[in-house]
Design an enzyme around this catalytic site. Structure first.
Site, PDB file in Angstrom:
ATOM      1  N   CYS A 144       0.480  -1.189   0.265  1.00 20.25           N
ATOM      2  CA  CYS A 144      -0.076   0.142  -0.206  1.00 20.25           C
ATOM      3  C   CYS A 144       1.081   1.186   0.065  1.00 20.25           C
ATOM      4  CB  CYS A 144      -0.511  -0.198   1.316  1.00 20.25           C
ATOM      5  SG  CYS A 144      -1.898   1.778   1.036  1.00 20.25           S
ATOM      6  N   CYS A 147      -0.325   4.257   2.090  1.00 17.80           N
ATOM      7  CA  CYS A 147      -0.065   4.233   3.728  1.00 17.80           C
ATOM      8  C   CYS A 147       1.027   4.263   3.982  1.00 17.80           C
ATOM      9  CB  CYS A 147      -0.314   3.073   3.984  1.00 17.80           C
ATOM     10  SG  CYS A 147      -2.013   2.028   3.037  1.00 17.80           S
ATOM     11  N   ASP A 148       2.105   3.764   3.455  1.00 18.15           N
ATOM     12  CA  ASP A 148       3.295   3.927   3.625  1.00 18.15           C
ATOM     13  C   ASP A 148       4.164   4.627   3.061  1.00 18.15           C
ATOM     14  OD1 ASP A 148       2.361   1.839   5.901  1.00 18.15           O
ATOM     15  OD2 ASP A 148       3.135  -0.111   4.158  1.00 18.15           O
TER      16      ASP A 148
END
Ligand code: NAP
Length: 324
Positions: A144, A147-148
């Site tokens: 993701c 997200c990261d």
């Protein structure tokens, strides 16, 4: 403070609502349904909580300025759903059928009847299944980028895959990383032309064609990937600190085959019907989260869809129940 508790059905009565799945979509739906005074049973499954249970730090869920661990976030959502009287069943729902206007759900040895159903079974990330992948997940290996990506500022990263998701992940990563490699097993992408053009015109992205990652290396953090060229069979090691696997997802929709319309990849088809925005092909069954949404796939969007499905369900129960 006296909490409100949703009612439970009397013996031989059906539940107002059954939720199948216990990720952010399912638990949010449970919070809204029980607070809407609907008797609610939720099938959490033997591995409850969905994809966030496999995540470490979550920095993009609103309300947690310092971030929160994925499992902690799910524990909080579950406690909140339980607080208003959601009945939580720890087993997997194994079948769903319609009898007259009531839905019958089997879980373990038991059958449950319900006037409505919300499907929130989610989707599983497809992983490569190569050495080092499990061990380094959350330590450089991710699925993701939204997200990261911020963890990879000025670092060299790779995206694996050739579909729209891989293109999107790569483009997100260019905002942070110093260099983004897309490693694809063939010599052309299956992504849409528009996405490909964005990728090809971005100077930070290099494509490594006809190649597969066969191992992730590193002790406590990802340091290198072993890459095999499918044509020359040559194996090389490349230094990277982030690897984003974007080779697709599998929606958990097996038990809905035959009762709900699914698309060719198995996602539950969502319809706008009778003023409901989360309807499925079956009256009385609503859907929320990654089992229908291949596009956004975020905890916060799943929670939002869960809220919508619960509000549609409450409306549906108000409209339909008296005439049953
Ligand atoms: P996808 O379209 O199925 O693409 C998966 C990619 O991963 C393919 O390029 C495939 O290679 C590769 N792959 C599969 N298994 C692999 C393996 N074991 N090793 C190496 N590579 C492997 O999946 P997706 O990109 O997640 O997209 C899913 C759906 O969502 C699509 O319909 C897509 O259009 C849609 N989507 C749309 C957007 C958007 O519109 N912005 C964004 C994301 C997703 P091959 O090509 O060789 O099969």
């Amino acid at each position: 403070m006296n909490d409100f508790f949703a009612p439970k059905p009397k013996e031989n009565e059906a539940w107002d609502a059954a939720i199948i799945g216990s990720g952010p979509a399912g638990l949010t739906a449970a919070i809204y349904l029980t607070r809407g005074a609907a008797s609610t049973v939720l099938f959490a499954g033997d591995q409850w909580g969905g994809q966030l249970m496999l995540t470490t730090q979550v920095d993009n869920y609103p309300g947690f300025p310092e971030g929160i661990l994925g499992p902690d976030l799910m524990d909080k959502m579950r406690s909140q759903a339980a607080r208003f009287g959601t009945e939580i069943i720890e087993q997997n729902a194994t079948s769903l059928e319609k009898k007259d206007k009531i839905f019958i759900i089997k879980a373990g040895e038991k059958s449950f009847s319900s006037k409505s159903v919300i499907v929130t079974t989610g989707a599983k990330t497809r992983w490569l299944g190569i050495p080092g992948e499990d061990r380094l997940r959350g330590k450089g290996v991710s699925s993701c980028a939204p997200c990261d990506a911020p963890f990879f500022k000025d670092k060299k990263v790779a995206v694996i895959g050739g579909g729209d998701s891989a293109m999107e992940e790569a483009l997100v990563l260019t905002k942070y990383a110093s260099k983004v490699f897309i490693i694809h097993r063939r010599n052309e992408f299956r992504a849409s032309q528009a996405m490909q053009e964005k990728v090809f015109s971005n100077k930070k992205i290099n494509v490594i064609w006809n190649s597969e990652v066969i191992e992730f290396l590193g002790e406590d953090k990802l340091r290198e990937a072993k890459i095999k060229n499918n044509e020359t069979k040559k194996i090389e090691q490349m230094g990277i600190e982030g690897a984003f696997v974007a080779i697709g997802h599998d929606p958990a929709s097996e038990i809905f085959k035959g009762i709900l319309e699914l698309d060719e990849k198995g996602y539950v088809k969502k319809f706008e019907k009778d003023g409901f925005k989360t309807a499925t092909s079956q009256k009385g069954i609503f859907v929320a989260g990654d089992v229908h949404d291949y596009h956004y796939r975020q905890a916060v969007t799943a929670a939002g869809f869960g809220c919508m499905a619960a509000m549609d369900t409450l409306n549906y129960l108000d409209k339909d129940t008296p005439s049953w």
